[in-house]
Motif scaffolding. Structure first.
Motif, short mmCIF file in Angstrom:
data_model
loop_
_atom_site.label_atom_id
_atom_site.label_comp_id
_atom_site.label_asym_id
_atom_site.label_seq_id
_atom_site.Cartn_x
_atom_site.Cartn_y
_atom_site.Cartn_z
N GLY A 285 0.83 -1.20 0.00
CA GLY A 285 0.00 0.00 0.00
C GLY A 285 0.86 1.25 0.00
N GLN A 286 0.36 2.31 0.61
CA GLN A 286 1.12 3.56 0.71
C GLN A 286 2.10 3.46 1.87
OE1 GLN A 286 -1.39 7.26 0.01
NE2 GLN A 286 -2.99 5.77 0.46
N ILE A 287 3.33 3.83 1.61
CA ILE A 287 4.38 3.73 2.63
C ILE A 287 5.06 5.09 2.77
CG2 ILE A 287 6.55 2.60 3.25
CD1 ILE A 287 5.58 0.26 1.40
N VAL A 288 5.17 5.55 4.00
CA VAL A 288 5.84 6.82 4.29
C VAL A 288 7.01 6.54 5.23
CG1 VAL A 288 5.63 9.12 5.28
CG2 VAL A 288 3.73 8.15 3.98
N PRO A 324 7.28 17.55 1.40
CA PRO A 324 7.87 18.81 1.88
C PRO A 324 8.58 18.65 3.23
CG PRO A 324 5.71 19.23 0.96
CD PRO A 324 5.87 17.73 1.00
N LEU A 325 8.15 17.68 4.03
CA LEU A 325 8.79 17.45 5.33
C LEU A 325 10.03 16.56 5.23
CD1 LEU A 325 5.65 16.89 7.60
CD2 LEU A 325 7.14 18.91 7.51
N GLY A 326 10.35 16.11 4.03
CA GLY A 326 11.53 15.28 3.86
C GLY A 326 11.29 13.80 4.04
N HIS A 327 10.02 13.38 4.02
CA HIS A 327 9.70 11.96 4.10
C HIS A 327 9.78 11.32 2.71
CE1 HIS A 327 7.06 13.04 7.81
NE2 HIS A 327 8.34 12.97 8.12
N VAL A 328 10.10 10.03 2.68
CA VAL A 328 10.11 9.27 1.43
C VAL A 328 8.75 8.60 1.27
CG1 VAL A 328 11.10 7.28 0.24
CG2 VAL A 328 12.59 8.88 1.42
N GLU A 329 8.17 8.69 0.07
CA GLU A 329 6.89 8.05 -0.21
C GLU A 329 7.09 6.93 -1.22
OE1 GLU A 329 3.32 11.20 0.44
OE2 GLU A 329 4.47 11.43 -1.42
#
Length: 348
Positions: A285-288, A324-329
């Motif tokens: 699924g979506q991973i942050v 924008p917060l520097g997280h990898v998606e």
């Protein structure tokens, strides 16, 4: 223990397949809970239900009262019969993702009724081997308009085994595609964990089917440890992988290392370990990913480390970008059943 080993057992009525490489758990497959709908790969005779305006898709009535969703289908009429295949695991309360592009997949061959053409896996680069496999494909699919992909594992297989595999998948594809008329029902089951291990994992040095093999080898302890979201990393850092209702949250910690390079070292180690951590837990699924502090100048290096780690991972995963917060998606296909407390309890 050097080399690769596969363990096939049953816990709590559910089949489990574990693959170890050099004495370390590398991959894990677990059957769905008994109450779960069929998984990826199952094929059904279904009926188009209602279109979803503005989304270019349609809901589909499946057997047992289940609901599925076909994306990108704009021409289906309500009540129209059709054949569909499950492409991924659905979240609770959501429609099951489907496709009309059926695939009949085995150890050495994939038959594709809707995509004609004979192809050999790109990972087989030896021209002599490619030519030999191409001839086998032509022989096995002679007189058929269906497509065929000869899989990587065929490169080291006996010719008779490859031809038998092609014949089995061709026969199944012909039978299923000719069976459009009739009530809504499942036509093929999803493969279980043991079948998937036989189909998709490279030939191991050893295979254990004896009860207790996982416990005796210590692999069962590794499986039980997956209930803890935290995994230590080389250098003293750690990575935590925790599923939520909306997404998979991943947190990277540097541990006690306070050196200027601590963040970069922990991030590179975490990104290298991430595919295995997701794979063993069956997560998609979506991973942050919330990385440790990382300078923008080092983002390219982090991306390269992640893409290198994902290169050999069997589950399709796409790098989406940076927030924008520097997280990898990331976006990862939901094609496995996630580990649940009931299964983990059965292994203890």
């Amino acid at each position: 223990m050097k080399g690769s080993a596969i363990f096939l057992e049953t816990f709590g009525g559910r089949r489990v397949a574990a693959r170890c490489v050099d004495g370390r758990l590398d991959d894990l497959l677990v059957d769905a809970p008994a109450a779960a709908p069929p998984g990826p790969g199952a094929i059904a005779r279904a009926v188009a239900d209602r279109p979803v305006k503005g989304m270019g898709g349609v809901f589909v009535r499946l057997p047992d009262g289940a609901s599925g969703y076909l994306k990108g289908e704009k021409t289906l009429a309500s009540g129209q019969p059709l054949l569909v295949q499950i492409t991924g695991r659905a979240e609770p309360g959501k429609a099951i993702p489907l496709t009309r592009r059926l695939l009949f997949k085995s150890r050495y061959a994939i038959v594709s009724p809707g995509a004609p053409g004979l192809n050999v896996s790109r990972t087989i680069r030896d021209e002599e081997a490619r030519g030999r496999l191409r001839l086998l494909a032509e022989d096995g699919m002679d007189g058929s308009a269906m497509g065929l992909i000869v899989r990587t594992g065929a490169a080291a297989a006996e010719e008779d085994d490859i031809l038998n595999d092609i014949a089995d998948m061709r026969s199944l594809a012909e039978a299923v595609t000719a069976d459009v008329s009739g009530p809504v029902e499942w036509l093929t089951d999803a493969p279980d964990a043991h079948h998937l291990a036989w189909r998709d994992w490279p030939g191991p040095d050893t295979v254990s089917t004896e009860p207790g093999g996982l416990a005796a080898s210590g692999v069962l302890d590794e499986i039980a440890a997956l209930s803890d979201p935290n995994t230590p990393l080389p250098g003293g850092g750690s990575i935590a992988i925790e599923p939520t209702r909306a997404l998979i949250a991943v947190d990277v910690n540097t541990g006690r290392d306070t050196s200027p390079a601590a963040g970069l070292k922990a991030n590179l180690a975490a990104l290298a370990a991430l595919p295995r951590g997701l794979r063993l837990r069956g997560l998609g699924g979506q991973i942050v990913v919330d990385l440790a502090p990382l300078a923008k100048k080092n983002r390219k290096q982090a991306e390269q480390a992640l893409k290198h780690a994902l290169k050999d991972d069997p589950v399709e995963t796409a790098f989406i970008g940076w927030t924008p917060l520097g997280h990898v998606e990331l976006s990862r296909k939901r094609e496995r059943w996630p580990l649940d407390s009931a299964f983990l309890d059965s292994t203890r």
